[in-house]
Scaffold this active site. Structure first.
Site, PDB file in Angstrom:
ATOM      1  N   ASP A 150      -9.740  25.522   7.499  1.00 18.87           N
ATOM      2  CA  ASP A 150      -8.519  26.318   7.388  1.00 18.87           C
ATOM      3  C   ASP A 150      -8.430  26.865   5.964  1.00 18.87           C
ATOM      4  OD1 ASP A 150      -8.240  25.057   9.860  1.00 18.87           O
ATOM      5  OD2 ASP A 150      -6.072  24.765   9.642  1.00 18.87           O
ATOM      6  N   LYS A 213      -3.998  32.015  11.249  1.00 23.46           N
ATOM      7  CA  LYS A 213      -3.000  30.948  11.155  1.00 23.46           C
ATOM      8  C   LYS A 213      -1.853  31.432  10.288  1.00 23.46           C
ATOM      9  CE  LYS A 213      -2.749  26.238   9.205  1.00 23.46           C
ATOM     10  NZ  LYS A 213      -3.532  25.096   8.680  1.00 23.46           N
ATOM     11  N   LYS A 249      -2.912  30.192  15.344  1.00 23.19           N
ATOM     12  CA  LYS A 249      -2.342  28.878  15.025  1.00 23.19           C
ATOM     13  C   LYS A 249      -1.079  29.033  14.184  1.00 23.19           C
ATOM     14  CE  LYS A 249      -3.250  24.584  12.473  1.00 23.19           C
ATOM     15  NZ  LYS A 249      -4.234  23.819  11.686  1.00 23.19           N
TER      16      LYS A 249
END
Lengths: 313, 473
Positions: A150, A213, A249
């Site tokens: 991430d 995300k 996400k």
């Protein structure tokens, strides 16, 4: 058809001017309209069997997260154990998400369980470091066995209009990921406008992110419904243009079952079935899981058990 | 597949009586005409027997209103305001019950009656309650009320149209004889109960139920000083003829065939939401519905594709299910009209499209429908369908958009979708429509005046301008 489009999207990043022209050529987002649409979807009433289905789906999509300065191997081990066995009959979560130096602990604990290990990287959460540091941060996590990375984008570069720098960093980090999946954190709370959220989403997708995300969880606002809606529209349009499916996400601020179900409704009515799986949609959260478990038990038994009946990990 | 389980709003909050009388002089009384039934359009089940007012009954109602006018118009504005505030609060307190009742009698989804109709109804009473003691500052001098207002309202927003009519009339010191639509009388009768609950002086509000003849008697009554009508242009014409030559003041809010204009620089996702909201809100039973979509040719394909995808997600069915987006058509008669015009669209060569959607076996239903390849000359581009049917046309330049949008006998509303502020103003200057929405549609607020050009009627309701219709200015 698809390949020519992909080629033309590659040209898009040939210079900062080309990138800018492309990103600013995307249709705008009307804030009032987007907020209204998200609010309307937030009124959907998900009850009984639909609620049971949604809760299990949500559990299976959780990226169980701990990103504290105080994290220890013990804390990560405990959380990873919970990730595998959240509760009786409940599915396992999708992944655990930790800092790079604790990846090895999670990998050991989760071996063979099917739960993925994700690691934040690239000078998380601010992203304020050199590309070299960001790449080696990523390499450290990958070497320790992370399945997913991430990363954060350089919001400073984005806001100053240096889209090419943001693009090149994502490309470099993606290369450092090897087989690991790359989630690109836009930190939408710092991008401020919905137009920026749409542009950053496309930028991340063109650069090769596997997931986009919303947030680090360290900045407010984080995963709001409208921002998630805009990102879902972006992955929908990106697939229609390129044939490539990208995951989404939302992370940060999703604390209750109600919040999670609203997210699933958003997915259901914006991009549909194709995204309703942990492969394509994740919920980044730390405290959400216990509320999901509590609501799950309420549905099964008809009673609420007190918080002492759910483990704190 | 993520299927939503049924989530019905409970009917237990409403108590529908087997029969209802007329509300005259603060009491429920028998009607002299033959009672009629009101049905649930989603199931065709009978809900209640409703009294029918003859011209004698209407006369009694007007007399009671006349008598009450003496008291009501002499009250200080601050006293009238107290009653209106009380009514507004009672509406809020009983909002859930009224929303369910509205959905049962009208067929509209509970999400809409709960989230749109009822909040607006209360807001209207609150807003005009605020004016009652400030009329001197409204810019009409020391204007007096008109007297007895005869008001005839439609079935598409039964309680909201009642609020639009009654709130300003009462705030200005008039008294009212109101006739609700034949197919949707229940919330007006519940409102009569609220008037009792609020201790409103008898005769200030009278509600006479019945069919067209009852409405005609209200309009034609010689002791009525003001006529307000919302409904079809056809009936509006009859009313205008009836009132002609008398000293009655008249406001008419009639049909529409609004253009919703999407430019190529619009925020496409939100424009698509606005198109959907413009035509499928309230099953398209909206006089200001965006029933003609004008899309700039350069974005036609992308808009149409997004629109079809979005329309495919609309949930048609049980009005009381909290997840329903499109409910039942209000009556068999209206359904027949929608079918007739849609068939005419096909026969005239337009391309018809509806998403795969299962409709309940009983009740009155019509799937959301798009027509493409529509020309200005088609009936579906000119006549008001008043149903969930959208005609899609295209344009090339802003000037052509204005020309096509204005090329209709109606002029109630229009929508403009563009990210360019200057273009919004340029368009708004040229569109001959009472309301021009920019980057939104079907947005209502009690502070904003509403009304039409041309065959869409005259007079304005809502806002400061809405007072003018009820004052002797």
């Amino acid at each position: 058809m698809v390949s020519t489009v992909t080629t033309s999207l590659a040209d898009v990043a040939s210079s900062n001017a080309a990138l800018r022209a492309f990103l600013h050529g995307l249709p705008g987002v009307d804030r009032v309209g987007a907020d209204q649409r998200a609010a309307m979807l937030g009124t959907r009433s998900i009850k009984t069997t639909a609620k049971a289905q949604a809760i299990d789906l949500a559990i299976s999509m959780v990226d169980l997260t701990t990103l504290e300065g105080a994290d220890t191997p013990g804390k990560v081990r405990a959380m990873s154990t919970k990730a595998m066995h959240p509760g009786e009959g409940a599915p396992r979560v999708a992944a655990v998400c930790v800092y790079p130096d604790l990846v090895h602990v999670a990998v050991e604990t989760l071996k063979g369980s099917g739960v993925k290990v994700a690691s934040v990287s690239t000078a998380f959460p601010s992203g304020r470091s050199s590309l070299e540091v960001k790449v080696s941060d990523t390499a450290l996590a990958v070497a320790a066995g992370a399945d997913e990375i991430d990363m954060v984008i350089d919001r400073g570069a984005f806001l100053s209009g240096d889209y090419l720098k943001v693009y090149e960093e994502i490309v470099a980090v993606k290369a450092a990921c090897g087989d690991a999946h790359l989630k690109v954190i836009l930190e939408t709370g710092e991008l401020a406008t919905y137009d920026n959220v749409r542009r950053a989403s496309w930028l991340a997708m063109i650069a090769g992110g596997d997931f986009i995300k919303t947030s680090t969880g360290k900045v407010q606002p984080a995963a709001t419904l409208p921002v998630t809606l805009i990102m879902l529209e972006a992955v929908r349009d990106f697939r229609a243009t390129t044939g490539t499916q990208i995951g989404v996400k939302p992370a940060g601020g999703i604390r209750t079952t109600k919040d999670a179900i609203k997210m699933l409704v958003l997915v259901n009515e914006t991009v549909g079935d194709d995204w309703l799986s942990p492969d394509w949609f994740r919920l980044g959260a730390s405290t959400l899981l216990n509320d999901l478990l509590m609501q799950r038990q309420k549905l099964t038994t008809g009673r609420y058990a007190g918080p002492d009946y759910f483990t704190l990990d | 597949m993520f299927e939503y389980a049924p989530a019905p709003e409970s009917r237990d909050v409403v108590d529908i009586k087997s029969s209802y009388g007329l509300f005259i002089d603060g009491e429920f009384v028998e009607g002299s005409g033959k009672p009629f039934k009101t049905i649930d359009p989603a199931t065709e089940e009978k809900l209640a027997e409703i009294a029918s007012a003859t011209s004698d009954d209407v006369d009694r109602a007007v007399q009671s209103a006349r008598k009450a006018f003496g008291v009501w118009s002499q009250l200080p504005g601050s006293e009238r305001a107290k009653y209106l505030f009380r009514i507004a609060r009672l509406i809020q307190e009983r909002a859930r019950e009224l929303a369910v009742l509205e959905s049962i009698d009208n067929g509209k989804p509970i999400r809409e009656s709960r989230d749109v109709d009822l909040p607006l109804v209360a807001a209207h009473f609150f807003y005009y309650a605020g004016w009652a003691d400030k009329l001197k500052y409204a810019g009409y001098g020391d204007a007096r009320p008109l007297g007895v207002a005869g008001q005839v309202i439609p079935w598409n927003f039964p309680l909201l149209m009642l609020a639009w009519k009654i709130a300003p009339a009462l705030a200005c010191g008039n008294t009212v004889v109101l006739k609700p639509a034949e197919t949707t009388p229940l919330t007006a009768l519940a409102f009569a109960e609220i008037c009792q609950q609020a201790d409103l002086p008898p005769g200030v509000v009278n509600i006479v139920t019945g069919a067209g003849q009852t409405g005609a008697a209200v309009v034609a009554h010689p002791d009525v000083n003001k006529v307000a009508f919302t409904g079809s242009t056809e009936v509006g014409r009859i009313i205008a003829r009836t009132v002609a030559g008398t000293d009655k003041k008249l406001t008419l809010e009639l049909g529409g065939k609004a253009a919703n204009i999407v430019f190529d620089d619009a925020a496409i996702d939100q424009a698509v939401e606005g198109i959907v909201n413009g035509i499928f809100f309230n099953q398209g039973h909206v006089c200001c519905a965006g029933s003609r979509l004008l899309v700039q040719e350069s974005v036609y394909d992308v808009v149409l594709e997004s629109l079809k995808r979005r329309v495919s997600t609309l949930r048609v069915g049980d009005p009381l299910d909290k997840n329903t987006d499109i409910g039942a058509i209000n009556s068999a008669e209206q359904l027949a009209k929608i079918r007739e015009l849609s068939d005419a669209g096909e026969a005239e060569g337009a391309a018809r499209w509806s998403p795969a959607c299962e409709l309940p076996a009983k009740g009155f239903w019509f799937a959301p429908t798009l027509f493409t390849e529509v020309a200005q000359s088609h009936r579906i581009a000119r006549e008001e369908i008043f149903g969930p049917v959208l005609s899609v046309l295209t344009f090339r330049t802003p000037a052509e958009a204005v020309e096509k949008a204005n090329n209709t006998p109606y002029g109630l509303s229009a929508g403009v979708w563009t990210e360019k502020g200057s273009r919004i103003l340029w368009m708004a200057d040229r569109l001959r429509a009472g309301v021009v929405w920019a980057n939104t549609f079907n947005k209502f607020d009690p502070t904003s005046p509403f009304g039409g050009y041309k065959e869409s009627g005259y007079g304005r309701e809502g806002g400061l301008r809405g007072l003018e219709a009820y004052l002797d200015v």
